[in-house]
Scaffold this motif. Sequence first.
Motif, short mmCIF file in Angstrom:
data_model
loop_
_atom_site.label_atom_id
_atom_site.label_comp_id
_atom_site.label_asym_id
_atom_site.label_seq_id
_atom_site.Cartn_x
_atom_site.Cartn_y
_atom_site.Cartn_z
N ASN A 22 22.21 91.35 20.42
CA ASN A 22 22.80 91.54 21.73
C ASN A 22 24.29 91.33 21.62
OD1 ASN A 22 23.80 90.66 24.47
ND2 ASN A 22 21.69 91.17 25.00
N ILE A 23 25.06 92.19 22.26
CA ILE A 23 26.52 92.12 22.09
C ILE A 23 27.10 90.81 22.62
CG2 ILE A 23 26.82 94.61 22.21
CD1 ILE A 23 27.83 94.19 25.07
N LEU A 24 26.34 90.10 23.46
CA LEU A 24 26.89 88.88 24.05
C LEU A 24 26.41 87.61 23.35
CD1 LEU A 24 26.64 89.86 27.81
CD2 LEU A 24 28.61 89.95 26.31
N GLN A 25 25.79 87.76 22.17
CA GLN A 25 25.39 86.58 21.42
C GLN A 25 26.64 85.89 20.87
OE1 GLN A 25 22.56 88.01 18.57
NE2 GLN A 25 20.86 87.97 20.02
N GLU A 26 26.46 84.74 20.26
CA GLU A 26 27.59 83.90 19.86
C GLU A 26 28.30 84.46 18.64
OE1 GLU A 26 28.77 81.36 21.47
OE2 GLU A 26 27.27 81.49 23.04
N TYR A 27 29.16 85.44 18.84
CA TYR A 27 29.94 86.00 17.75
C TYR A 27 31.41 85.58 17.84
CZ TYR A 27 26.01 89.06 16.67
OH TYR A 27 24.78 89.56 16.32
N GLY A 28 31.77 84.79 18.82
CA GLY A 28 33.13 84.32 18.91
C GLY A 28 34.07 85.24 19.66
N THR A 35 33.64 101.21 26.42
CA THR A 35 34.23 102.44 26.94
C THR A 35 33.27 103.62 26.89
OG1 THR A 35 35.19 102.94 24.76
CG2 THR A 35 36.57 101.73 26.32
N ASP A 36 32.19 103.51 26.13
CA ASP A 36 31.18 104.58 26.09
C ASP A 36 30.16 104.29 27.19
OD1 ASP A 36 29.20 106.41 25.62
OD2 ASP A 36 29.04 106.00 23.47
N VAL A 37 30.07 105.18 28.17
CA VAL A 37 29.18 104.92 29.30
C VAL A 37 27.72 104.91 28.87
CG1 VAL A 37 28.85 107.34 29.97
CG2 VAL A 37 28.83 105.54 31.72
N SER A 38 27.40 105.53 27.73
CA SER A 38 26.03 105.53 27.25
C SER A 38 25.57 104.14 26.82
CB SER A 38 25.87 106.51 26.08
OG SER A 38 26.11 107.84 26.49
N SER A 39 26.52 103.21 26.70
CA SER A 39 26.15 101.83 26.36
C SER A 39 25.30 101.19 27.44
CB SER A 39 27.41 100.99 26.14
OG SER A 39 28.20 100.95 27.32
N SER A 40 25.29 101.78 28.64
CA SER A 40 24.51 101.21 29.74
C SER A 40 23.10 101.75 29.79
CB SER A 40 25.21 101.51 31.08
OG SER A 40 25.25 102.91 31.32
N PHE A 41 22.77 102.71 28.91
CA PHE A 41 21.40 103.20 28.85
C PHE A 41 20.47 102.11 28.30
CE2 PHE A 41 22.95 107.76 28.64
CZ PHE A 41 22.33 108.14 29.82
N GLY A 42 19.17 102.31 28.48
CA GLY A 42 18.20 101.40 27.91
C GLY A 42 18.12 101.55 26.41
N LYS A 43 17.19 100.81 25.79
CA LYS A 43 17.10 100.80 24.33
C LYS A 43 16.72 102.14 23.74
CE LYS A 43 16.13 95.89 23.67
NZ LYS A 43 15.19 94.90 23.10
N TRP A 44 16.22 103.06 24.58
CA TRP A 44 15.82 104.37 24.05
C TRP A 44 17.00 105.15 23.52
CZ3 TRP A 44 17.84 108.92 25.93
CH2 TRP A 44 18.48 108.86 27.16
N ALA A 49 24.10 99.44 24.21
CA ALA A 49 24.74 98.23 23.68
C ALA A 49 23.97 96.96 24.01
CB ALA A 49 26.17 98.12 24.23
N GLY A 50 22.83 97.10 24.68
CA GLY A 50 22.04 95.91 25.00
C GLY A 50 22.69 94.99 26.01
N VAL A 51 23.48 95.56 26.93
CA VAL A 51 24.13 94.72 27.93
C VAL A 51 23.09 94.24 28.95
CG1 VAL A 51 26.33 95.91 27.67
CG2 VAL A 51 24.71 96.70 29.39
N PRO A 52 23.35 93.15 29.63
CA PRO A 52 22.40 92.67 30.65
C PRO A 52 22.11 93.76 31.68
CG PRO A 52 24.07 91.00 30.22
CD PRO A 52 24.50 92.23 29.48
N GLU A 53 20.86 93.84 32.12
CA GLU A 53 20.44 94.93 32.99
C GLU A 53 21.17 94.92 34.32
OE1 GLU A 53 18.86 98.18 34.74
OE2 GLU A 53 18.93 97.61 32.62
N ASP A 54 21.51 93.74 34.85
CA ASP A 54 22.21 93.74 36.13
C ASP A 54 23.59 94.38 36.01
OD1 ASP A 54 23.21 91.68 34.58
OD2 ASP A 54 23.47 90.28 36.25
N PHE A 55 24.25 94.21 34.86
CA PHE A 55 25.53 94.86 34.64
C PHE A 55 25.33 96.34 34.36
CE2 PHE A 55 29.21 96.18 32.12
CZ PHE A 55 30.26 95.66 32.86
N ALA A 56 24.34 96.67 33.53
CA ALA A 56 24.07 98.07 33.19
C ALA A 56 23.73 98.88 34.43
CB ALA A 56 22.93 98.16 32.17
N SER A 57 22.99 98.28 35.35
CA SER A 57 22.62 99.01 36.57
C SER A 57 23.84 99.27 37.44
CB SER A 57 21.56 98.22 37.36
OG SER A 57 22.07 96.97 37.80
#
Length: 304
Positions: A22-28, A35-44, A49-57
Motif C-alpha cells: 500500500n502506498i501509505l505504508q511506512e516508507y518514510g 497524478t495518474d487518475v487511474s490510480s483511483s481504480f480498484g485492484k483490477w 495505487a491502492g489508495v484508501p477507498e474513501d479517497f479513491a471514491s
Amino acid sequence: DGMAAYHHTPNKVVHELNQEDNILQEYGYDAVLLTDVSSSFGKWHRASAGVPEDFASRVRERVGSRVPLFTAMIAFDKNETDDGSSSSSYNIPFDAASFDNNDTLWFAAKTNSKLENNINPQKECWTLVSTPDYALKKIEETPMQNPKTGEFIPQSKDYLLSVPGTDLKNAFLKELSSKDGILGDGNHSIMNPDDMPKVIHMDAQRWGSAMPSHRHLDESSDTRRVVCGVPYDIGKAPLAPTKLERKQKSDVTGGNFLSDESLMLYQAGDMMSSYTPGFESASLSGMDAAESILNALYERNSLV
C-alpha cells in the motif's frame, strides 16, 4: 508500476510483481502526490495505487466521465517507398494538423519538428491521435475488463498494431493522398499513393483515461456511455483557450486538486482541475497542489 503498468503485460507476470504493498505504508514519505487518475481504480486495474477507498471514491466522483484515446507512432523511411523506389522528394507540408471531418484520426504531429530531437534525418516520425468516438467504439468492442470476472484484459501488441495502429496509419495516409483530405484544399498538392514512403516502424497505445470530459457534461449527457462500470463521454467543446469550466468545490483547496491532509495524500492533474482539459489545466493543478503540500509541511514543522 514498471512492467505491471503496461497494458500488454500478462496477468501472471503482474501477479508475480504485485507485492500487495500500500502506498501509505511506512516508507518514510512526507507526502504522496498522485497524478495518474487511474490510480483511483480498484485492484483490477494495472495503475491502481491502492489508495484508501474513501479517497479513491472522491477522486472518481470528481472526475465524472473521461475521454478515451488511442495513439500510434509511425516512422517513414524518406528514401524508400513500398515498391522500393526512391522518395527523396517526399515531404509532408505541415508539422501538425487536426482533422475535423475524420471519424478515426483527430490529430497528427511530426516528432522531427520538436527541438533537440535525436531522430535520424532520413527517418520521419509522426504521432497520430484518434478521435474519442473511435476510441470508445474500440473499447466497447474490446473492453478493459472481463464483463463476468472484472479482471483486467491486457491488450496485446498484436491487437494494438493490427487494429488501432493500422487504422490510424491508414487514415493518415488517406488524408495525404485523397482530394477530400487535408491536402485537397487547393492550396497544396495531394500526394500520389504510389509515392508514399515506406513505414518502417509502428507502435500504438490505448489511453482509457486520456482526458477528463468537459465539465458541462453530466450524467444526462447524450454522448455519455458506461463500459464495465467506467463512465466515458465523447462530447466536444473547445480545448482552447484554457478557462474555468466548473465552479470550485468546497472540499478542494484552490479548486484544482484533491487532498487528505491527515494522510498527506494528494491527487492532481487535469482530471482534478476546474479548468479546460489539457496541459495548462494539469499544470495549474500541479502548482496548486505543490503549494498546498509546502504549506502543510511548513505548518507541521512549525508545530514540532
